[in-house]
Design an enzyme around this catalytic site. Structure first.
Site, PDB file in Angstrom:
ATOM      1  N   GLU A  62     -11.420   0.173  -3.477  1.00 57.81           N
ATOM      2  CA  GLU A  62     -10.806   0.602  -2.216  1.00 57.81           C
ATOM      3  C   GLU A  62      -9.570   1.410  -2.566  1.00 57.81           C
ATOM      4  OE1 GLU A  62      -9.460  -2.738   0.120  1.00 57.81           O
ATOM      5  OE2 GLU A  62      -8.436  -3.678  -1.558  1.00 57.81           O
TER       6      GLU A  62
ATOM      7  N   ASP B 234       0.822  -1.213   0.000  1.00 59.33           N
ATOM      8  CA  ASP B 234       0.000   0.000   0.000  1.00 59.33           C
ATOM      9  C   ASP B 234       0.857   1.264   0.000  1.00 59.33           C
ATOM     10  OD1 ASP B 234      -2.072  -1.868   0.415  1.00 59.33           O
ATOM     11  OD2 ASP B 234      -1.932  -1.643   2.588  1.00 59.33           O
TER      12      ASP B 234
HETATM   13  O1  FUB Z   1      -3.175  -3.634   3.178  1.00 55.28           O
HETATM   14  C1  FUB Z   1      -4.456  -3.970   3.574  1.00 55.28           C
HETATM   15  C2  FUB Z   1      -5.419  -3.653   2.484  1.00 55.28           C
HETATM   16  O2  FUB Z   1      -5.105  -4.364   1.326  1.00 55.28           O
HETATM   17  C3  FUB Z   1      -5.388  -2.233   2.051  1.00 55.28           C
HETATM   18  O3  FUB Z   1      -5.935  -1.369   2.955  1.00 55.28           O
HETATM   19  C4  FUB Z   1      -6.072  -2.370   0.755  1.00 55.28           C
HETATM   20  O4  FUB Z   1      -6.018  -1.262  -0.059  1.00 55.28           O
HETATM   21  C5  FUB Z   1      -5.397  -3.576   0.201  1.00 55.28           C
HETATM   22  O5  FUB Z   1      -4.185  -3.240  -0.404  1.00 55.28           O
END
Ligand code: FUB
Length: 643
Positions: free
Chosen positions: A204, A23
């Site tokens: 997301e 991320d």
């Molecule tokens: O790293 C945990 C989660 O996985 C992140 O918050 C999302 O965007 C995905 O990458």
């Protein structure tokens, strides 16, 4: 590709090689790139639990996207007053700098500070809150979290857009993407969140930015039912939308790694996409690693799809290990394999069967007389590797290494200067496995040999050649003109690690400086001058803009009065004998024998500890040190030990 340390490595993918990282939010502050990733770990409490697990955040930084420094932990789950100290839910973060602004009633915090936004599991209840931790500068030991999460923003993956309208907008995920304006204090929403309408499919990880008056909302998107995430984007004329979906920035990972998550920056006139994959964890896709590739816009502002590469970005310094397993092209049945499937962080090797080849773009020997090729190679029978560097070609006769890794140095005709693409082909019969290759002026390891326990005196001219050298400390000086006495005293007398002025380290001892582990090396210089630059290069460490510590022991059979320490250094240096400062060489210096002399000093009977600190900017670095007597003759009736 064997992991040395996260520092000093050329920028191939993944770029963070000392831990998992995911991320990635990259930001440019004061001309340096700072990277704020999640820190994936294997669950310390439920190792079998196959889910995301993160307990803290590290910050990394780089001046050139090539050498990355791990600046250590900036926030841990135990630090968050409202967070579950055992939640292991510190997912994708962001960090922005809010410049000093006019004070107003609610602007207590609006004052030239860094704001770090992070999701975390609350102490009570379910889901995620979004916290803010604040720092006056990026290197204060840790960011200080606010007592509560941001009210009205439940979810994950916060991202702050600082728009040209003077406002900051918080975007976040959690099944959908929402946005709300932030108050000037950066820790409260200014109005209700709005949901952003995007195409069907899970979204997301929003990352929003502005370019040429257009706003871009980029996001991981599951475009196909049952699929995994690609990276997509939408554009708008306004920060809060409405946003119009435009297309794909990066397709789904071909190996099935379910997530991708990214950020986009412009740095030195080039745009870059930071993203993650699971290169160091092929069988568990929740332990991920950050990569970077160049990103390009079309004339109409739309984004060209980025194809992930192993090669990454930047020009590779060929004096350091060129990891050809991070190839640009491969053919003739050549392929890569992990060195060790029990420790993926050891990286990859390239297997070159007869006729196999790899191409690695953009290497620079950084020398006008590179005429040594060193290949770390493993073979069972002799073979011939053909090296091509642009139009230059030479054959490398590789001896049989009995199935063991060997660094084979081969003298070749002078290689061309400047940046060229490198190609290595196996034109022999036997298969060769290659770890890396370097192109240097002279054989690797010529500058140092490991220190032995054998008796050693100063050399015929009195120079001291046995030293404990500490791996370089990051000191990003762009020029040597800053090396005036006041600056040097401040830098040389600052404590970088405990016991700096008293410790007598052993080879292999480690110290932590700015959150980074540095190792002491017990070495003997093959020359009168200790080539610190080569020391750094040989270890694949940063060699420019650094500070070195050197320590040695001079054991005298009797007291020797009225001697002087005579030293030369490139660039500035400071020297202490038995804890007392004896010499400061300031200014932009070249290494010259006996460049500076200490006042008269006494070498006591028995052990005398000589300590030096040497700082450089954008140039080479080395030093030479000896003691001379009243007549200017070198002092040689002593032995050099390291204990
Ligand atoms: O790293 C945990 C989660 O996985 C992140 O918050 C999302 O965007 C995905 O990458």
């Amino acid at each position: 590709m064997l992991l040395g340390s996260v520092l000093g490595m050329n920028a191939q993918n993944p770029i963070i090689r000392n831990q998992y990282s995911a991320d990635p939010t990259a930001r440019v502050f004061n001309g340096r790139v700072y990277l704020f990733p999640s820190h994936d770990i294997i669950s310390p409490v439920e190792p079998e639990r196959k889910w995301f697990c993160m307990a803290d955040y590290h910050m990394f930084s780089s001046n050139d996207l090539m050498d990355w420094t791990d600046n250590g932990v900036i926030l841990s789950q135990e630090d968050v007053p409202w967070g579950n100290p055992k939640g292991f839910a510190m997912w994708a973060p962001d960090c922005v700098f809010k410049p000093e602004g006019p004070q107003s009633a609610n602007s207590r915090l609006n004052n030239g500070k860094y704001y770090f936004y992070f999701p975390d599991a609350p102490k009570e209840g379910r889901g995620f809150g979004i916290g803010v931790a604040i720092a006056d500068n990026l290197f204060q030991p840790k960011f200080v979290p606010q007592p509560t999460p941001i009210q009205g923003a439940m979810g994950i993956d916060p991202c702050v857009l600082q728009a040209s309208d003077g406002n900051s907008y918080l975007f976040w995920g959690g099944g959908m993407i929402q946005v709300a304006k932030l108050k000037d204090n950066m820790v409260e929403l200014d109005g209700k969140p709005e949901r952003i309408t995007l195409p069907k499919g899970f979204v997301e990880g929003p990352f929003a930015f502005e370019r040429n008056g257009k706003f871009y909302l980029t996001y991981p998107w599951v475009r196909k039912d049952g699929g995994t995430e690609c990276l997509a984007y939408a554009m708008s004329d306004k920060p809060m939308g409405p946003y119009e979906h435009k297309g794909i920035i990066m397709a789904e990972h071909p190996n099935g790694c379910w997530t991708n998550h990214h950020s986009i920056i412009e740095f030195k006139d080039q745009w870059y996409l930071f993203y993650h994959n699971n290169a160091y964890s092929p069988s568990f896709d929740k332990n991920r690693s950050v990569c970077v590739d160049s990103l390009f816009f079309n004339a109409d502002g739309t984004i060209q799809e980025v194809k992930p590469t192993l090669r990454g970005v930047g020009i590779t310094d060929a004096r350091k290990a060129v990891q050809i397993d991070r190839y640009s092209e491969i053919g003739g049945k050549a392929h890569i394999e992990y060195h060790d499937t029990l420790n993926y962080f050891l990286g990859w090797k390239t297997v070159l069967p007869k006729g196999g080849w790899v191409k690695y773009n953009r290497v620079d020997p950084k020398s006008s007389s590179a005429q040594n090729v060193c290949v770390r190679v493993k073979t069972t029978a002799a073979t011939i590797l053909k090296l091509q560097l642009g139009a230059y070609a030479t054959n490398l006769n590789i001896p049989a290494t009995k199935g063991e890794w060997k660094e084979v140095n081969i003298a070749v005709k002078a290689m061309p200067q400047g940046v060229n693409d490198l190609k290595l082909s196996n034109i022999g019969v036997a298969q060769a496995e290659v770890d890396w290759i370097t192109l240097t002026e002279s054989p690797r390891e010529q500058y140092f040999t490991p220190a032995t326990a054998a008796a050693m005196t100063p050399d015929k001219d009195g120079f001291i050649r046995r030293w404990m050298l500490l791996e370089p400390i990051d000191k990003p000086n762009r020029s040597n003109t800053v090396f005036v006495d006041t600056y040097l005293r401040e830098q040389f007398t600052k404590e970088y690690f405990p016991g700096q002025m008293t410790v007598l380290p052993k080879g292999g001892d480690k110290v932590t400086v700015d959150g980074k582990s540095l190792t002491w090396h017990a070495l003997e210089s093959t020359r009168f001058n200790v080539k610190l630059f080569r020391f750094a290069t040989g270890l694949e460490k940063q060699e420019y803009g650094v500070l070195f510590w050197a320590v040695t022991v001079i054991d005298c059979p009797e007291e020797i009065k009225d001697v002087r320490l005579a030293a030369g250094s490139n660039s500035a240096s400071m020297w202490w004998l038995n804890g007392e400062e004896v010499l400061l060489l300031s200014g932009d210096r070249r290494m010259v024998k006996d460049d500076g002399l200490s006042p008269r000093i006494t070498l006591k009977k028995g052990r005398n500890i000589l300590r030096g600190a040497i700082i450089n900017g954008p140039g080479m670095s080395d030093f030479c040190v000896r003691f001379i007597d009243e007549k200017g003759e070198p002092v040689k009736n002593c032995s050099i030990t390291l204990k």
